[in-house]
Design a protein around this motif. Sequence first.
Motif, PDB file in Angstrom:
ATOM      1  N   GLY A  49       0.795  -1.234   0.000  1.00  0.00           N
ATOM      2  CA  GLY A  49       0.000   0.000   0.000  1.00  0.00           C
ATOM      3  C   GLY A  49       0.824   1.280   0.000  1.00  0.00           C
ATOM      4  N   TYR A  50       2.114   1.200   0.348  1.00  0.00           N
ATOM      5  CA  TYR A  50       2.952   2.419   0.336  1.00  0.00           C
ATOM      6  C   TYR A  50       3.494   2.755  -1.047  1.00  0.00           C
ATOM      7  CZ  TYR A  50       2.760   2.206   5.415  1.00  0.00           C
ATOM      8  OH  TYR A  50       2.319   2.184   6.710  1.00  0.00           O
ATOM      9  N   THR A  51       3.279   1.843  -2.009  1.00  0.00           N
ATOM     10  CA  THR A  51       3.757   2.057  -3.374  1.00  0.00           C
ATOM     11  C   THR A  51       3.302   3.408  -3.924  1.00  0.00           C
ATOM     12  OG1 THR A  51       3.448  -0.307  -3.733  1.00  0.00           O
ATOM     13  CG2 THR A  51       3.717   1.045  -5.707  1.00  0.00           C
ATOM     14  N   THR A  52       2.022   3.680  -3.737  1.00  0.00           N
ATOM     15  CA  THR A  52       1.410   4.832  -4.410  1.00  0.00           C
ATOM     16  C   THR A  52       1.332   6.065  -3.527  1.00  0.00           C
ATOM     17  OG1 THR A  52      -0.707   3.943  -3.711  1.00  0.00           O
ATOM     18  CG2 THR A  52      -0.008   3.426  -5.944  1.00  0.00           C
ATOM     19  N   THR A  53       1.838   5.955  -2.280  1.00  0.00           N
ATOM     20  CA  THR A  53       1.695   7.094  -1.362  1.00  0.00           C
ATOM     21  C   THR A  53       3.008   7.593  -0.788  1.00  0.00           C
ATOM     22  OG1 THR A  53       1.459   5.650   0.564  1.00  0.00           O
ATOM     23  CG2 THR A  53      -0.576   6.294  -0.580  1.00  0.00           C
ATOM     24  N   SER A  54       4.046   6.748  -0.772  1.00  0.00           N
ATOM     25  CA  SER A  54       5.179   7.076   0.090  1.00  0.00           C
ATOM     26  C   SER A  54       6.377   7.703  -0.619  1.00  0.00           C
ATOM     27  CB  SER A  54       5.644   5.856   0.878  1.00  0.00           C
ATOM     28  OG  SER A  54       6.666   6.254   1.772  1.00  0.00           O
ATOM     29  N   ILE A  55       6.442   9.024  -0.533  1.00  0.00           N
ATOM     30  CA  ILE A  55       7.634   9.740  -1.005  1.00  0.00           C
ATOM     31  C   ILE A  55       8.807   9.387  -0.081  1.00  0.00           C
ATOM     32  CG2 ILE A  55       8.616  12.062  -1.309  1.00  0.00           C
ATOM     33  CD1 ILE A  55       5.774  12.927  -2.185  1.00  0.00           C
ATOM     34  N   ALA A  56       8.515   9.114   1.193  1.00  0.00           N
ATOM     35  CA  ALA A  56       9.582   8.767   2.153  1.00  0.00           C
ATOM     36  C   ALA A  56      10.269   7.451   1.772  1.00  0.00           C
ATOM     37  CB  ALA A  56       9.003   8.675   3.564  1.00  0.00           C
ATOM     38  N   VAL A  57       9.495   6.468   1.353  1.00  0.00           N
ATOM     39  CA  VAL A  57      10.091   5.187   0.924  1.00  0.00           C
ATOM     40  C   VAL A  57      10.908   5.397  -0.348  1.00  0.00           C
ATOM     41  CG1 VAL A  57       9.565   2.870   0.035  1.00  0.00           C
ATOM     42  CG2 VAL A  57       8.417   3.702   2.089  1.00  0.00           C
ATOM     43  N   MET A  58      10.364   6.156  -1.294  1.00  0.00           N
ATOM     44  CA  MET A  58      11.108   6.456  -2.534  1.00  0.00           C
ATOM     45  C   MET A  58      12.427   7.170  -2.202  1.00  0.00           C
ATOM     46  SD  MET A  58      10.078   9.089  -5.602  1.00  0.00           S
ATOM     47  CE  MET A  58      10.262  10.505  -4.529  1.00  0.00           C
ATOM     48  N   ASP A  59      12.370   8.186  -1.350  1.00  0.00           N
ATOM     49  CA  ASP A  59      13.579   8.952  -1.011  1.00  0.00           C
ATOM     50  C   ASP A  59      14.619   8.062  -0.335  1.00  0.00           C
ATOM     51  OD1 ASP A  59      12.709  11.334  -2.082  1.00  0.00           O
ATOM     52  OD2 ASP A  59      12.042  12.179  -0.175  1.00  0.00           O
ATOM     53  N   ALA A  60      14.168   7.166   0.547  1.00  0.00           N
ATOM     54  CA  ALA A  60      15.105   6.270   1.238  1.00  0.00           C
ATOM     55  C   ALA A  60      15.789   5.353   0.225  1.00  0.00           C
ATOM     56  CB  ALA A  60      14.367   5.447   2.296  1.00  0.00           C
ATOM     57  N   LEU A  61      15.017   4.849  -0.731  1.00  0.00           N
ATOM     58  CA  LEU A  61      15.602   3.962  -1.754  1.00  0.00           C
ATOM     59  C   LEU A  61      16.623   4.725  -2.596  1.00  0.00           C
ATOM     60  CD1 LEU A  61      12.367   2.049  -2.808  1.00  0.00           C
ATOM     61  CD2 LEU A  61      14.355   1.041  -1.644  1.00  0.00           C
ATOM     62  N   LEU A  62      16.326   5.976  -2.921  1.00  0.00           N
ATOM     63  CA  LEU A  62      17.293   6.775  -3.691  1.00  0.00           C
ATOM     64  C   LEU A  62      18.541   7.051  -2.860  1.00  0.00           C
ATOM     65  CD1 LEU A  62      14.800   9.286  -5.361  1.00  0.00           C
ATOM     66  CD2 LEU A  62      16.158   7.540  -6.545  1.00  0.00           C
ATOM     67  N   ALA A  63      18.358   7.219  -1.548  1.00  0.00           N
ATOM     68  CA  ALA A  63      19.476   7.578  -0.667  1.00  0.00           C
ATOM     69  C   ALA A  63      20.489   6.447  -0.505  1.00  0.00           C
ATOM     70  CB  ALA A  63      18.948   7.992   0.708  1.00  0.00           C
ATOM     71  N   VAL A  64      20.038   5.207  -0.584  1.00  0.00           N
ATOM     72  CA  VAL A  64      20.977   4.112  -0.301  1.00  0.00           C
ATOM     73  C   VAL A  64      21.832   3.729  -1.499  1.00  0.00           C
ATOM     74  CG1 VAL A  64      19.737   3.133   1.653  1.00  0.00           C
ATOM     75  CG2 VAL A  64      19.235   2.301  -0.651  1.00  0.00           C
ATOM     76  N   ASP A  65      21.393   4.175  -2.694  1.00  0.00           N
ATOM     77  CA  ASP A  65      22.216   3.991  -3.897  1.00  0.00           C
ATOM     78  C   ASP A  65      22.596   2.518  -4.128  1.00  0.00           C
ATOM     79  OD1 ASP A  65      23.496   4.933  -6.117  1.00  0.00           O
ATOM     80  OD2 ASP A  65      25.386   5.365  -5.086  1.00  0.00           O
ATOM     81  N   LEU A  66      21.564   1.672  -4.188  1.00  0.00           N
ATOM     82  CA  LEU A  66      21.747   0.231  -4.421  1.00  0.00           C
ATOM     83  C   LEU A  66      20.796  -0.199  -5.536  1.00  0.00           C
ATOM     84  CD1 LEU A  66      21.655  -1.074  -0.732  1.00  0.00           C
ATOM     85  CD2 LEU A  66      23.639  -1.167  -2.264  1.00  0.00           C
ATOM     86  N   PRO A  67      21.068  -1.334  -6.208  1.00  0.00           N
ATOM     87  CA  PRO A  67      20.057  -1.845  -7.120  1.00  0.00           C
ATOM     88  C   PRO A  67      18.777  -2.200  -6.355  1.00  0.00           C
ATOM     89  CG  PRO A  67      21.991  -3.322  -7.037  1.00  0.00           C
ATOM     90  CD  PRO A  67      22.291  -2.152  -6.162  1.00  0.00           C
ATOM     91  N   VAL A  68      17.642  -1.799  -6.940  1.00  0.00           N
ATOM     92  CA  VAL A  68      16.345  -2.021  -6.280  1.00  0.00           C
ATOM     93  C   VAL A  68      15.407  -2.687  -7.281  1.00  0.00           C
ATOM     94  CG1 VAL A  68      14.279  -0.875  -5.339  1.00  0.00           C
ATOM     95  CG2 VAL A  68      16.565   0.027  -4.795  1.00  0.00           C
ATOM     96  N   ILE A  69      14.782  -3.785  -6.879  1.00  0.00           N
ATOM     97  CA  ILE A  69      13.742  -4.389  -7.714  1.00  0.00           C
ATOM     98  C   ILE A  69      12.425  -4.342  -6.954  1.00  0.00           C
ATOM     99  CG2 ILE A  69      12.980  -6.413  -9.024  1.00  0.00           C
ATOM    100  CD1 ILE A  69      15.863  -7.143  -9.451  1.00  0.00           C
ATOM    101  N   GLU A  70      11.449  -3.703  -7.599  1.00  0.00           N
ATOM    102  CA  GLU A  70      10.098  -3.559  -7.022  1.00  0.00           C
ATOM    103  C   GLU A  70       9.249  -4.738  -7.497  1.00  0.00           C
ATOM    104  OE1 GLU A  70       8.401   0.083  -8.456  1.00  0.00           O
ATOM    105  OE2 GLU A  70       6.401  -0.357  -7.672  1.00  0.00           O
ATOM    106  N   VAL A  71       8.581  -5.380  -6.561  1.00  0.00           N
ATOM    107  CA  VAL A  71       7.743  -6.540  -6.893  1.00  0.00           C
ATOM    108  C   VAL A  71       6.302  -6.284  -6.450  1.00  0.00           C
ATOM    109  CG1 VAL A  71       7.320  -8.995  -6.381  1.00  0.00           C
ATOM    110  CG2 VAL A  71       9.661  -8.190  -6.636  1.00  0.00           C
TER     111      VAL A  71
END
Length: 150
Positions: A79-101
């Motif tokens: 449910g955070y897929t479509t609402t969470s700028i905080a989750v997106m920002d954290a993923l950008l901050a860690v600078d790792l490959p990310v796969i969304e499922v």
Amino acid sequence: MSPPLIVVLNGPNLNMLGVREPEKYGTATLDDVEALCAETAEEYGLAIDFRQTNAEGELVTWIQECRGRAAGIVINPAGYTTTSIAVMDALLAVDLPVIEVHITNIHRREEFRHNSYVSKAATGVICGLGVGGYALAIRAMADLVEQDEE
Ligand code: DHK
């Protein structure tokens, strides 16, 4: 040398897999998904740390902790897929490959499920292939991690 670590993160309500709307999400439980991820990771010489939370802040903290610790992140933000700028920002901050499922094909579902903030931070996205999508994500991660090491 210890195997590269892939952190597999699951967002809200995924603890209810197996009983939750089985016509959409299937009958596998989250424990079954963890076993599938562990089996696939072992096949590809990876280690996994598999977690689920219903709390957005906890998800953000776990993502931050991946920096310097993990080789990649597989995430079903639910449910955070479509609402969470905080989750997106954290993923950008860690600078790792990310796969969304996503277990379901979010693009065939209600309009409000279509826009994913997480996709803006993801290397790749797998959706609509059931819980098997997690295994595909780990397989893809094995390639990404290998490329990173070259
Ligand atoms: C899981 C959820 O909980 C929903 O909020 C998403 C996703 C879809 C899935 O398909 O895994 O919209």
